[in-house]
Design a protein around this motif. Structure first.
Motif, PDB file in Angstrom:
ATOM      1  N   GLU A  27      25.501  25.037 -21.903  1.00 35.26           N
ATOM      2  CA  GLU A  27      26.380  24.684 -23.002  1.00 35.26           C
ATOM      3  C   GLU A  27      26.764  23.230 -22.835  1.00 35.26           C
ATOM      4  O   GLU A  27      27.018  22.766 -21.735  1.00 35.26           O
ATOM      5  CB  GLU A  27      27.662  25.507 -22.967  1.00 35.26           C
ATOM      6  N   THR A  36      32.200  26.920 -25.161  1.00 40.26           N
ATOM      7  CA  THR A  36      33.194  27.958 -25.391  1.00 40.26           C
ATOM      8  C   THR A  36      34.362  27.761 -24.434  1.00 40.26           C
ATOM      9  O   THR A  36      34.161  27.551 -23.241  1.00 40.26           O
ATOM     10  CB  THR A  36      32.566  29.346 -25.183  1.00 40.26           C
ATOM     11  N   TYR A  37      35.560  27.845 -24.976  1.00 36.36           N
ATOM     12  CA  TYR A  37      36.781  27.752 -24.186  1.00 36.36           C
ATOM     13  C   TYR A  37      37.508  29.082 -24.235  1.00 36.36           C
ATOM     14  O   TYR A  37      37.598  29.711 -25.286  1.00 36.36           O
ATOM     15  CB  TYR A  37      37.695  26.649 -24.717  1.00 36.36           C
ATOM     16  N   GLN A  38      38.021  29.480 -23.084  1.00 36.35           N
ATOM     17  CA  GLN A  38      38.823  30.695 -23.000  1.00 36.35           C
ATOM     18  C   GLN A  38      40.299  30.304 -23.083  1.00 36.35           C
ATOM     19  O   GLN A  38      40.744  29.400 -22.380  1.00 36.35           O
ATOM     20  CB  GLN A  38      38.575  31.425 -21.682  1.00 36.35           C
ATOM     21  N   TYR A  79      38.601  33.414 -27.431  1.00 42.97           N
ATOM     22  CA  TYR A  79      37.681  32.313 -27.161  1.00 42.97           C
ATOM     23  C   TYR A  79      37.537  31.457 -28.416  1.00 42.97           C
ATOM     24  O   TYR A  79      37.609  31.964 -29.535  1.00 42.97           O
ATOM     25  CB  TYR A  79      36.311  32.849 -26.742  1.00 42.97           C
ATOM     26  N   THR A  80      37.329  30.172 -28.206  1.00 44.84           N
ATOM     27  CA  THR A  80      37.046  29.271 -29.310  1.00 44.84           C
ATOM     28  C   THR A  80      35.880  28.380 -28.912  1.00 44.84           C
ATOM     29  O   THR A  80      35.667  28.109 -27.731  1.00 44.84           O
ATOM     30  CB  THR A  80      38.286  28.433 -29.693  1.00 44.84           C
ATOM     31  N   ARG A  81      35.115  27.991 -29.903  1.00 45.58           N
ATOM     32  CA  ARG A  81      33.944  27.141 -29.666  1.00 45.58           C
ATOM     33  C   ARG A  81      34.246  25.735 -30.167  1.00 45.58           C
ATOM     34  O   ARG A  81      34.742  25.556 -31.266  1.00 45.58           O
ATOM     35  CB  ARG A  81      32.730  27.704 -30.389  1.00 45.58           C
TER      36      ARG A  81
END
Length: 149
Positions: A27, A36-38, A79-81
């Motif tokens: 990534e 991706t962020y948690q 999660y967000t991308r």
């Protein structure tokens, strides 16, 4: 140097960057897929079994993510991308417990990537005396204190 030579050098350099990204990273921020962020909010209370921690989160682009009632040790994770090409929304949560309430930003779009670190984790630990931030699940820094309603 002629203009076509400069352009050729630029294109070859750009190709090398993309080859590095493709073969060395699964990534990458500049890739189409992004990274991706948690985002995780944890109830870190030591004794609140009689009253749960209530949390309600929304994104800055207007998406209501709903609420949860968290008992000791429970968490609310999503999660967000994030990509270079498209803006990621920010997220904020309102938490309430007993007579205390606080609204805070859990992720701040492109600025969030710096704070969440290389592990890509924005972690929030809610304790009786305040709200703590960390990005490695072991080092916590107090960001906010509780406020009585």
């Amino acid at each position: 140097m002629k203009k076509w030579q400069i352009l050729l050098i630029f294109l070859i350099s750009l190709q090398m960057v993309f080859m590095y990204i493709k073969y060395h990273k699964t990534e990458h921020y500049f890739s189409i897929q992004g990274v991706t962020y948690q985002i995780r909010v944890v109830n870190g209370f030591t004794n609140n079994s009689s009253e749960p921690l209530v949390i309600w989160c929304t994104s800055q682009d207007g998406v209501d993510m709903g609420g949860r009632a968290l008992q000791e040790g429970d968490d609310y994770t999503w999660y967000t991308r994030l990509t270079f090409w498209t803006p990621a929304p920010g997220y904020s949560c309102t938490i309430k417990w007993d007579q205390t309430r606080k609204t805070f930003e859990t992720f701040q779009g492109h600025q969030g990537r710096h704070r969440c670190g290389t592990r890509r984790k924005c972690l929030w630990l809610i304790k009786e005396d305040g709200i703590y931030f960390g990005n490695d699940e072991s080092n916590w820094v107090k960001d906010f204190s509780w406020r009585k309603i």
